[in-house]
Structure formats: structure tokens, C-alpha cells
Scaffold this active site. Sequence first.
Site, PDB file in Angstrom:
ATOM      1  N   ASP A 136      -0.985  -0.530   9.126  1.00  0.00           N
ATOM      2  CA  ASP A 136      -0.369  -1.690   9.755  1.00  0.00           C
ATOM      3  C   ASP A 136      -0.518  -1.582  11.284  1.00  0.00           C
ATOM      4  O   ASP A 136      -1.614  -1.315  11.773  1.00  0.00           O
ATOM      5  CB  ASP A 136       1.091  -1.819   9.318  1.00  0.00           C
ATOM      6  CG  ASP A 136       1.724  -3.152   9.696  1.00  0.00           C
ATOM      7  OD1 ASP A 136       1.438  -4.153   9.013  1.00  0.00           O
ATOM      8  OD2 ASP A 136       2.488  -3.194  10.665  1.00  0.00           O
ATOM      9  N   TYR A 270       3.569  -7.665  18.961  1.00  0.00           N
ATOM     10  CA  TYR A 270       2.489  -8.530  18.477  1.00  0.00           C
ATOM     11  C   TYR A 270       1.983  -9.430  19.594  1.00  0.00           C
ATOM     12  O   TYR A 270       0.784  -9.718  19.688  1.00  0.00           O
ATOM     13  CB  TYR A 270       2.985  -9.377  17.296  1.00  0.00           C
ATOM     14  CG  TYR A 270       2.964  -8.628  15.978  1.00  0.00           C
ATOM     15  CD1 TYR A 270       2.053  -8.956  14.979  1.00  0.00           C
ATOM     16  CD2 TYR A 270       3.854  -7.581  15.735  1.00  0.00           C
ATOM     17  CE1 TYR A 270       2.020  -8.271  13.773  1.00  0.00           C
ATOM     18  CE2 TYR A 270       3.837  -6.893  14.540  1.00  0.00           C
ATOM     19  CZ  TYR A 270       2.915  -7.234  13.556  1.00  0.00           C
ATOM     20  OH  TYR A 270       2.894  -6.543  12.371  1.00  0.00           O
ATOM     21  N   HIS A 327       0.614  -2.067   0.865  1.00  0.00           N
ATOM     22  CA  HIS A 327       0.523  -2.091   2.318  1.00  0.00           C
ATOM     23  C   HIS A 327       1.337  -0.966   2.957  1.00  0.00           C
ATOM     24  O   HIS A 327       0.897  -0.343   3.921  1.00  0.00           O
ATOM     25  CB  HIS A 327       1.012  -3.451   2.823  1.00  0.00           C
ATOM     26  CG  HIS A 327       0.856  -3.626   4.288  1.00  0.00           C
ATOM     27  ND1 HIS A 327      -0.369  -3.827   4.885  1.00  0.00           N
ATOM     28  CD2 HIS A 327       1.769  -3.628   5.298  1.00  0.00           C
ATOM     29  CE1 HIS A 327      -0.210  -3.952   6.190  1.00  0.00           C
ATOM     30  NE2 HIS A 327       1.074  -3.831   6.475  1.00  0.00           N
TER      31      HIS A 327
END
Length: 349
Positions: A136, A270, A327
Amino acid sequence: MATTQALARYWATDHDWRKAEGKLNALPQFTTEIDGVDIHFIHVKSAHENALPLIMTHGWPGSVIELLETVGPLTDPTAHGGSAEDAFDLVLPSVPGYGFSREPTEIGWDPGRVPRAWAQLMHRLGYTRYVAQGGDVGAAVTDAMARQAPEGLVGIHINLLLAGLAIADKLPAESEQERAALDAIATFNTSGRGYFIEQATRPQTIGYALLDSPIALAAWMLDHDTDSYLKISRAFLDGEPSGHLTSESIVDNITLYWLTGTGASAARSYWESGRAQALAAGQAPPEVSIPVGFTTFPGEIFRAPRSWAEKVYPSLSYFNEVDRGGHFAAWEEPELFSSELRAAFGSLR
């Protein structure tokens, strides 16, 4: 709604944060200031001689919580089906703005700056030869670390081919596996990137909700990707957790964000990443020359085939496809994940 209501009931009536505190406090934890930010990290040294130093980076909406169950298998392999030669000295830092690390007060803490801090951290700890791992957000950090090639870093392992997303149209699409990966990316881009786009463009807007309401925070963190959400939902509604992705550990992680007030600052990472990508548009990133290990987990956002991993990383030295996990592989399947790291880094000892 049913999942969120079940989580709220569990959080309000059954969850024991003191138990989570106990798990964390059982491990050696430290903070150190790097580049003006207090960095929190867990540092567990193996009792076995010649253990290989390993720095692992968590993701979003994870934290060091998602990596805790790997501490035993990685540092004490003889108690988990491995041999003494498989041992690691483990460093688990919290990304700036996440958990117990302070949030940056200036712009610039993107996935390229974090690995420079990690290299400094490993140097301070006296490690002159080490490896790195990430999934990730951690995959972005670890990839950047390999491209920066700091002195002492001899190899990496990742479990999300993030670098492939930017060049998906240039990757092989001849085999059924390759076409399936492209289809999965298309599905993610059309129906699974809502959280990503919001945090990369308007993190402050969602940030007010993440700091104001624990349910807003929980709901935002739950719906990361379809596979993880379905597994989380089963944990709360059916009492069927997927490996260690249990109701307890899920709420432990959410509580860590809530108590430290890091929902907005984690979202801003982000935005930092998007800003850095925009500034670097048109510039080819440096090649990775050190050995790279990659493991494809079946529940990942897309299952990267070996041909893609070789295209992104010409120095690929280890590749494997396993039969379970998604994930959040280290969180969901810590024993399997740890065995993959032993195999990937075995030739570097």
C-alpha cells in the site's frame, strides 16, 4: 449500514483498548526527531545472531497495528516454523502524520521524502546493511527507497505493484492472467478510487469528518477495497474473520487513528503524493538496481503477474503467487507473509 452498526456496537460495548495498549507496550518503542518531525518506531532485535535488519512500512488506512502479528515470526523464526538463519531485526516506523508519529508542519513529506528519513533512522540505529518491505503506501515508500538507493539498502520486497499503475497501458496484455490484471485495474479506477481521489485532492474536506466523528472515521477506513471490505464485513456480521483481520484488530487500528487525531494528517499524505507526482510528470524515475522480491496475494486490488513485475523491476530476484491473503497481507496472513519475506531475502544474508 449493517456492518457499520455492528462495528459501532462492538466498539462501544466490547472493544478493550487496554488490551491493545498491552500489545503495543510489550514491544520496545521509541521516538526520534528526523527533519523536524518526531518519528515513532517499534524496534525489536532478534535473539538470534546475524539477524538481517528489516524496516517495514505500513499503509493506509493501516498503521503499525497491521504489522504486529509479524513481529514473532520475523524476529523469532524458530518458534514459527523457520530456522535461526531466517531471523530479522525488525524496525516498524509510523509514517509522519500516522499514529504516534507527529504530523508534518510543512509541505514536502511525500513518498520520496519518507524513505530518506527511514535511511537516516537505520543509520542512527547502527545498521549498515539492511532490507526494506512495504505494501500500500508502504509499497510507494519502499519503491522510492530502492530508487534512491541509500547506502546500506541491499534489497526490497513489496506486495503491491504500485509502479505498474502508472504504466498499465504499456504492460503486457497477452495472457489471460495479464488481461485479468488489466480488468481489475479498470474496475478499481472506475469504482474503487473514491477514497484515493478525495484524499489526493481535498484531504482537509474529508478530514473534518474524520476528526469530528468516530463513525465517519470508521466508515471511511472500512471501504478501502472490495476484498478487504467484504472480509471486514464478515468479521463483524458473521463472526468469520479472515485470518488476523479480526473485529478486535480492525477496531484497534481505528481507535489508534481516533485517539491520536491523525485521520486528516494521514489523508494529507495522499495529497502530498499527488503533488509530488504532478511535479515529476514527464520525468522517468531512476531505475532500481538492487534485488527486488515480489509476492502476489490473490485478494489484492489486482494480481500482478510475473511479466509485469519483471517489466517494472528488471532486477527482480524473487517472485511468488500464494493462495490466500489480500491487500493487507501482513495483517491478514502474518505467518504466510513472514515466510514470503524469509524466501525473498534468503539470498541476501
